[in-house]
Design an enzyme around this catalytic site. Structure first.
Site, PDB file in Angstrom:
ATOM      1  N   ASP A 217     -37.436  21.306 -55.048  1.00 41.50           N
ATOM      2  CA  ASP A 217     -38.389  21.187 -53.942  1.00 41.50           C
ATOM      3  C   ASP A 217     -39.610  22.049 -54.280  1.00 41.50           C
ATOM      4  O   ASP A 217     -39.894  22.264 -55.456  1.00 41.50           O
ATOM      5  CB  ASP A 217     -37.700  21.584 -52.624  1.00 41.50           C
ATOM      6  CG  ASP A 217     -38.371  20.947 -51.417  1.00 41.50           C
ATOM      7  OD1 ASP A 217     -39.608  20.834 -51.415  1.00 41.50           O
ATOM      8  OD2 ASP A 217     -37.670  20.564 -50.454  1.00 41.50           O
ATOM      9  N   HIS A 240     -41.977  20.561 -56.423  1.00 41.01           N
ATOM     10  CA  HIS A 240     -42.948  19.872 -55.563  1.00 41.01           C
ATOM     11  C   HIS A 240     -44.245  20.659 -55.420  1.00 41.01           C
ATOM     12  O   HIS A 240     -45.020  20.418 -54.509  1.00 41.01           O
ATOM     13  CB  HIS A 240     -42.328  19.577 -54.190  1.00 41.01           C
ATOM     14  CG  HIS A 240     -41.190  18.605 -54.251  1.00 41.01           C
ATOM     15  ND1 HIS A 240     -40.514  18.165 -53.139  1.00 41.01           N
ATOM     16  CD2 HIS A 240     -40.599  17.985 -55.305  1.00 41.01           C
ATOM     17  CE1 HIS A 240     -39.552  17.323 -53.507  1.00 41.01           C
ATOM     18  NE2 HIS A 240     -39.587  17.211 -54.820  1.00 41.01           N
TER      19      HIS A 240
END
Ligand SMILES: *[C@@H]1O[C@H](CO)[C@@H](O)[C@H](O)[C@H]1NC(C)=O
Ligand SMILES: *[C@@H]1O[C@H](CO)[C@@H](O)[C@H](O)[C@H]1NC(C)=O
Ligand SMILES: *[C@@H]1O[C@H](CO)[C@@H](O)[C@H](O)[C@H]1NC(C)=O
Length: 393
Positions: A217, A240
């Protein structure tokens, strides 16, 4: 000869002085409290006993974890302490094989209400795989555990820690002031769900320097009420990206102000620098942010503002974001985009972005100029601009 004799004399005198002087630090070796370095025996109680002794010390205390693997269930290291505490880890802390053992509490290792804390060195292996598999299977799973969380810790240094395979976020800094995070290595597979690298929220004066983050993430995620956050020398990807948000899920949110990211490399990440808010009404804001000196290697969205976040279109039908985004500078950002559109500014129609600056941007896709898109955004640009700026002035 004289010189050597002289040196010996000085050393002997030094030793005598050290013996006579009262100690300036108390040491608490977890093994002396009965912790077992075999990776199998549960050492939670022994670590907590070592913590309680160190925390009760009237002079600065060091908890020392020697080489070896130590099995820990959820561990709550709670203050306030009587003096400064250093948690010096020379070993590897491992979570139980069964993810349910730590998965119900939200936390694996938690430091709570401590002033003047140093947490340094060692490895943290949360063994997240079982938990990720549970979530992927769509079964009913526990809430999951963050690997290392700091709540209400002021004057905090976190350094030289390697964290692998967290169930959820690796390192969480929440309601802390005056924090330095440095030389961290954070590793989890690109496909591991919600494994943010470092999450900062409700904290003031946080410096993050020299961290390598490869995770599933956000490499660094920034939540509400974060002020004066300075990040430098960050390597991110897979992951991310560095994300401010998601913000604005609720109406009464505090803002994010004074954030700098300087000298960063993003490699193969989903995003580079991102600001993200829910498409819902909110009083929150993001202002005075500087992203500079950044290299993008094959990043899907190198520069992105997304104010239309609404996963599965649930909870925000027909709404727009109330988060006010202003005074954001992007400077000296270059490299390659993995998609044609390298710069995406999708701001709120009800609360447009303003005071945006672009300076010396050079982002290519397939060795050609990438493109950009702008919605509801006002700003200025100068220097090299590839793609061309789409900001309205
Ligand atoms: C405790 O730590 C703070 C920094 O966080 C430092 O300024 C202070 O001198 C330390 N106190 C002692 C007794 O070492
Ligand atoms: C942001 O930085 C400015 C300039 O240094 C400072 O005046 C302001 O107080 C900071 N904001 C917060 C919320 O600390
Ligand atoms: C862009 O403008 C700023 C002032 O706003 C200036 O300091 C800087 O030198 C300019 N950069 C280029 C490449 O022209």
């Amino acid at each position: 000869m004289d010189f050597i004799v002289g040196t010996k004399y000085i050393l002997i005198m030094l030793c005598i002085n050290m013996i006579n002087a009262s100690p300036t630090t108390n040491y608490y070796n977890v093994v002396k409290f009965g912790a077992k370095a075999d990776g199998k025996s549960d050492s939670t109680e022994e670590f907590i006993m070592a913590w309680k002794s160190a925390c009760g010390s009237l002079i600065p205390a060091t908890i020392y974890v020697p080489k070896g693997r130590y099995l820990l269930r959820g561990s709550n290291f709670r203050g306030p302490c009587k003096s400064n505490v250093t948690f010096l880890n020379g070993g590897t802390l491992v979570a139980p094989e069964d993810y349910r053992a730590i998965g119900n509490s939200g936390y694996w290792i938690l430091f709570n209400h401590v002033e003047n804390l140093v947490v340094s060195g060692g490895n943290l292996d949360a063994k997240g795989l079982g938990f990720w598999n549970c979530r992927r299977s769509g079964k009913n799973c526990p809430v999951g555990a963050r690997t290392m969380t700091f709540n209400w810790v002021n004057n905090l240094v976190i350094s030289g820690i390697t964290s692998i395979n967290s169930q959820l976020s690796h390192i969480v800094i929440n309601t802390c002031n005056n924090v330095v995070v440095r030389n961290m290595r954070i590793i989890a597979p690109a496909k591991s769900p919600n494994t943010d690298g470092i999450h900062v929220e409700q904290s003031n004066g946080v410096t993050i320097n020299g961290c390598t983050i490869k995770t599933g993430d956000d490499c660094i995620s920034i939540g509400e009420a974060t002020y004066n956050l300075f990040m430098s020398n960050i390597k991110c990807g897979p992951g991310h990206g560095v994300s401010i948000g998601s913000l604005g899920k609720t109406m009464d949110e505090k803002g994010v102000e004074n954030v700098t990211l300087t000298n960063a490399i993003f490699s193969g990440s989903d995003n580079g620098v991102r600001i993200k808010s829910w498409a819902r009404p909110s009083n929150g804001f993001v202002r005075n942010v500087l992203f500079q000196n950044i290299l993008m290697n094959n990043v899907e969205n190198p520069i992105i503002i997304d104010q239309n976040y609404c996963p599965n279109n649930q909870g925000c039908p027909g709404q727009t974001s109330g988060i006010k985004i202003s005074e954001i500078t992007y400077k000296n950002i270059h490299g390659s985009s993995a998609t044609a559109e390298a710069v995406t500014f999708d701001c709120s129609p009800s609360t447009p972005c303003d005071g945006i600056k672009l300076e010396d941007i050079n982002l290519n896709y397939n060795n050609k100029a990438a493109t950009s898109s702008c919605k509801n955004i006002v700003g200025t640009s100068n220097g090299t601009l590839v793609p061309e700026s789409c900001l309205s002035t």
